[in-house]
Design an enzyme around this catalytic site. Sequence first.
Site, mmCIF file in Angstrom:
data_model
loop_
_atom_site.group_PDB
_atom_site.id
_atom_site.type_symbol
_atom_site.label_atom_id
_atom_site.label_comp_id
_atom_site.label_asym_id
_atom_site.label_seq_id
_atom_site.Cartn_x
_atom_site.Cartn_y
_atom_site.Cartn_z
ATOM 1 N N ASP A 99 -4.805 1.100 5.190
ATOM 2 C CA ASP A 99 -4.116 0.569 6.609
ATOM 3 C C ASP A 99 -3.522 -0.706 6.351
ATOM 4 O O ASP A 99 -3.401 -1.604 7.295
ATOM 5 C CB ASP A 99 -5.423 0.288 7.438
ATOM 6 C CG ASP A 99 -6.387 -0.416 6.843
ATOM 7 O OD1 ASP A 99 -6.143 -1.194 6.023
ATOM 8 O OD2 ASP A 99 -7.531 -0.394 7.516
ATOM 9 N N GLU A 121 -8.072 7.846 2.262
ATOM 10 C CA GLU A 121 -8.615 7.180 3.228
ATOM 11 C C GLU A 121 -8.204 7.323 4.616
ATOM 12 O O GLU A 121 -7.838 6.504 5.323
ATOM 13 C CB GLU A 121 -8.973 5.638 2.941
ATOM 14 C CG GLU A 121 -10.276 4.914 3.758
ATOM 15 C CD GLU A 121 -10.296 3.393 3.717
ATOM 16 O OE1 GLU A 121 -9.578 2.756 4.229
ATOM 17 O OE2 GLU A 121 -11.319 2.912 2.803
ATOM 18 N N GLU A 135 -4.186 -3.175 11.351
ATOM 19 C CA GLU A 135 -4.462 -2.071 10.560
ATOM 20 C C GLU A 135 -4.474 -0.821 11.436
ATOM 21 O O GLU A 135 -4.455 0.001 10.872
ATOM 22 C CB GLU A 135 -5.718 -2.535 9.803
ATOM 23 C CG GLU A 135 -5.684 -3.663 8.739
ATOM 24 C CD GLU A 135 -5.918 -5.061 9.169
ATOM 25 O OE1 GLU A 135 -5.919 -5.286 10.194
ATOM 26 O OE2 GLU A 135 -5.680 -5.946 8.215
ATOM 27 N N HIS A 206 -12.018 -12.704 6.169
ATOM 28 C CA HIS A 206 -10.504 -12.890 6.078
ATOM 29 C C HIS A 206 -9.839 -12.200 7.175
ATOM 30 O O HIS A 206 -8.467 -12.469 7.453
ATOM 31 C CB HIS A 206 -10.020 -12.527 4.816
ATOM 32 C CG HIS A 206 -10.071 -10.913 4.698
ATOM 33 N ND1 HIS A 206 -8.922 -9.962 5.318
ATOM 34 C CD2 HIS A 206 -11.037 -10.016 4.335
ATOM 35 C CE1 HIS A 206 -9.514 -8.786 5.193
ATOM 36 N NE2 HIS A 206 -10.630 -8.752 4.609
ATOM 37 N N ARG A 208 -7.971 -11.223 10.407
ATOM 38 C CA ARG A 208 -6.992 -11.838 11.244
ATOM 39 C C ARG A 208 -7.501 -12.178 12.617
ATOM 40 O O ARG A 208 -7.421 -13.173 13.277
ATOM 41 C CB ARG A 208 -5.553 -10.862 11.477
ATOM 42 C CG ARG A 208 -4.405 -11.713 11.931
ATOM 43 C CD ARG A 208 -3.236 -10.560 11.904
ATOM 44 N NE ARG A 208 -2.672 -10.578 10.511
ATOM 45 C CZ ARG A 208 -1.725 -11.010 9.975
ATOM 46 N NH1 ARG A 208 -0.908 -12.049 11.039
ATOM 47 N NH2 ARG A 208 -1.223 -10.934 8.888
HETATM 48 N N1 UDP Z 1 -13.100 -8.184 -3.427
HETATM 49 C C1 UDP Z 1 -12.865 -8.863 -4.655
HETATM 50 N N2 UDP Z 1 -12.828 -10.236 -4.797
HETATM 51 C C2 UDP Z 1 -13.212 -10.963 -3.596
HETATM 52 C C3 UDP Z 1 -13.367 -10.279 -2.271
HETATM 53 C C4 UDP Z 1 -13.361 -9.000 -2.406
HETATM 54 O O1 UDP Z 1 -12.540 -8.094 -5.848
HETATM 55 O O2 UDP Z 1 -13.109 -12.169 -3.619
HETATM 56 C C5 UDP Z 1 -12.857 -6.543 -3.366
HETATM 57 C C6 UDP Z 1 -13.909 -6.038 -2.818
HETATM 58 O O3 UDP Z 1 -14.929 -5.687 -3.682
HETATM 59 C C7 UDP Z 1 -13.292 -4.758 -2.082
HETATM 60 C C8 UDP Z 1 -11.768 -5.234 -1.848
HETATM 61 O O4 UDP Z 1 -11.789 -6.412 -2.561
HETATM 62 O O5 UDP Z 1 -13.249 -3.887 -3.156
HETATM 63 C C9 UDP Z 1 -11.931 -5.720 -0.326
HETATM 64 O O6 UDP Z 1 -10.717 -6.354 -0.036
HETATM 65 P P1 UDP Z 1 -10.621 -7.188 1.456
HETATM 66 O O7 UDP Z 1 -12.015 -7.637 1.751
HETATM 67 O O8 UDP Z 1 -9.635 -8.161 1.211
HETATM 68 O O9 UDP Z 1 -9.898 -6.098 2.249
HETATM 69 P P2 UDP Z 1 -10.399 -4.930 3.285
HETATM 70 O O10 UDP Z 1 -11.615 -4.090 2.521
HETATM 71 O O11 UDP Z 1 -11.319 -5.687 4.575
HETATM 72 O O12 UDP Z 1 -9.112 -4.311 3.831
#
Ligand code: UDP
Length: 378
Positions: A99, A121, A135, A206, A208
Amino acid sequence: MAKPIVACVVGTRPDTIKTAPVVLELQKYRDVCEPMLIATGQHREMLDQALHAFGIRPDVDLDIMRVGQTLSEVTSRALDGLERTFKERKPDFLLAQGDTATTFVASLAAFYHRIPFGHIEAGLRTPTIDDPFPEEFYRRATALVSGQHYPPTHWAKENLIREGHPTESVFVTGNTGIDAVLRIAEQVPQDWLPDHQGRVFLVTTHRRENWGEPQKRIAQACRILVDRYEDAVMVVAMHRNPIVRETLESVLGGHPRVRLIEPPEYARFVKLIQRATLILTDSGGVQEEAPAFGIPVLVLRETTERPEGVERGNAKLVGTDKDLIVQEAIRLMEDPAAYEAMSKSASPYGDGLAAPRIRFLALGALGVETPEVPMWES
Ligand code: UDP
């Protein structure tokens, strides 16, 4: 006859982590297809970190990121870059995950160029188009042009069917994020907090829609918790976004047992998940990964497009109310039965074989037969 080009487009940390298993899988079938990896560079450093974790490099790097970029700028620069790329080498099939702006733009570019598109996904939904923002719009819009949808679970599949996508285009594959996390967890030795015997609270925030006051309340709740449990270390993996960092630093900075750290690279982060006593997060990916290791998650959001972990009892939606976050965390820390109930290792999101299923389906759409993996019974 020329081999068909199957291109994957990535741009941020989560879409790269979750696309990497598909890239690696396609690379095993180089005798029948030509895999291509296109990086938009939407999030420069975190994208590079994620690629590095899997030892893969983009064939094309659009390098679009600019300081202070707006969503419109990301959208137009990515579209422009993909347009130029497709003029040089037009893929026969395009894949993108989830997304992000990159994913949405990749699907739009595929539509303009009449390239078949597969959505990794697919089908995650909340009831409102602007939550999570942006998203929810990106994933709904991407579905409109996808010829193949790869929902991770049956719940996600049902969302797509309800929207009118034909059943024969929807395949439950499991989430490629589970392929990624299992692969990485196997590879890397435990290397976090080797001298710390006590609790570890792992925090990421994180989103928004949590910027500003909600994030402040989250940080305040974290401070109350770490003060309450003297054996605890709180590790806060900070996103690169300056708005997020400012709030976290102002409330949690300087506390002797809070470690505000730069986002660890994926392998180290996975080890942190495994080491955690409790995870507080608004991340989508972390909500999926933690149950695979039986680590309880408090979800710092009002809604989730990942209800499966909540239904199985691995995760709990607590929103961003300071008192509610504190109350739930205390309950888990001080009621062993409640903690036990949330610590069951489960795989609501996948069995680690999503990438081979997607490889089979995408190549199959091009008339290329490869070994089949039975679809996932989520
Ligand atoms: N992740 C990482 N380092 C960090 C925080 C998260 O490698 O400091 C990984 C986490 O294991 C997951 C992905 O990043 O696989 C999630 O990313 P994020 O939280 O930015 O995005 P979302 O999943 O909310 O779209």
